[in-house]
Enzyme design. Structure first.
Site, mmCIF file in Angstrom:
data_model
loop_
_atom_site.group_PDB
_atom_site.id
_atom_site.type_symbol
_atom_site.label_atom_id
_atom_site.label_comp_id
_atom_site.label_asym_id
_atom_site.label_seq_id
_atom_site.Cartn_x
_atom_site.Cartn_y
_atom_site.Cartn_z
ATOM 1 N N VAL A 61 30.416 13.417 -4.669
ATOM 2 C CA VAL A 61 30.157 11.905 -5.178
ATOM 3 C C VAL A 61 28.654 12.228 -5.727
ATOM 4 O O VAL A 61 28.106 13.134 -5.513
ATOM 5 C CB VAL A 61 30.306 10.867 -4.091
ATOM 6 C CG1 VAL A 61 31.657 10.636 -3.941
ATOM 7 C CG2 VAL A 61 29.413 11.411 -2.861
ATOM 8 N N SER A 62 28.432 11.064 -6.467
ATOM 9 C CA SER A 62 26.902 11.368 -7.362
ATOM 10 C C SER A 62 25.774 10.673 -6.580
ATOM 11 O O SER A 62 24.550 11.246 -6.888
ATOM 12 C CB SER A 62 27.258 10.205 -8.706
ATOM 13 O OG SER A 62 28.119 10.803 -9.323
ATOM 14 N N SER A 63 25.862 9.938 -5.290
ATOM 15 C CA SER A 63 24.756 9.596 -4.741
ATOM 16 C C SER A 63 25.130 9.434 -3.315
ATOM 17 O O SER A 63 26.325 9.495 -2.708
ATOM 18 C CB SER A 63 24.516 8.080 -5.184
ATOM 19 O OG SER A 63 25.180 7.291 -4.749
#
Length: 199
Positions: free
Chosen positions: A11-13
């Site tokens: 996931v990105s964060s």
């Protein structure tokens, strides 16, 4: 040397988690790999770079000959640049590592599969660039019109388009953050929350 199947989730964060990807990956393991050694690799990191802790561990294991196959939920979990993905596909071929993307149905063992993988990599990179350009264009237009960020006038009803709603829901499926959804659509975060709550 014994080999394992590498399951990679990203996931990105740090505010996001991989649960939405993990459910489908768990089902795949039960259906196709329950008798094989499995090792999970996870990252909470942007897809714009391949320099991620989880990916680096997976890359080292591939180079050491410990990985027979890499499985991801969707190809853009590996990365978002066409050049990065294309180089990665070449590494898989060179190292003799299989690859499967559950949502994209990609098989690198065939010429057609390799062609499809490269087309999808280019499309993913294109969508990312268009999204960024759209965000910047919306910000420039808002500034030119004298608008400021930080919410709308109290009591004012916002008009949300079907395209914005579809984008928010697609990005949620992709595991993107609420802030990223707001930036991509030009909506406030409270509006994004209301769209997700209405599902």
């Amino acid at each position: 040397m014994s080999q394992h199947i590498a399951i990679y989730a990203r996931v990105s964060s740090k505010k996001q988690d991989t649960r939405s990807q993990q459910a489908d990956l768990d089902q795949w393991i039960l259906a196709f790999a329950k008798d094989h050694p499995i090792k999970w690799y996870k990252d909470k990191f942007t897809g714009k770079t391949m320099d991620r802790p989880g990916w680096k561990r997976l890359e080292a294991d591939m180079t050491a000959g410990k990985v027979s196959k890499v499985v991801v939920w969707r190809m853009d979990r590996l990365g978002r640049t066409a050049s990065g993905l294309t180089a990665l596909f070449e590494d898989f071929q060179r190292l003799g590592v299989g690859f499967e993307s559950l949502k994209d149905k990609v098989d690198l063992s065939t010429a057609a599969g390799r062609l499809l993988a490269n087309v999808l990599a280019s499309v993913s990179a294109y969508e990312n660039e268009v999204r960024s350009e759209r965000v910047l264009a919306g910000q420039h237009a808002a500034r030119a019109a004298g608008k400021t960020w930080g919410g709308s006038e109290k009591g004012r009803r916002l008009t949300v388009t079907d395209e914005q709603i579809a984008t928010v829901r697609r990005m949620q499926t992709d595991g993107e953050s609420k802030a990223a959804m707001a930036r991509a659509t030009g909506l406030s975060r409270p509006t994004v929350y209301s769209i997700l709550a209405a599902k």
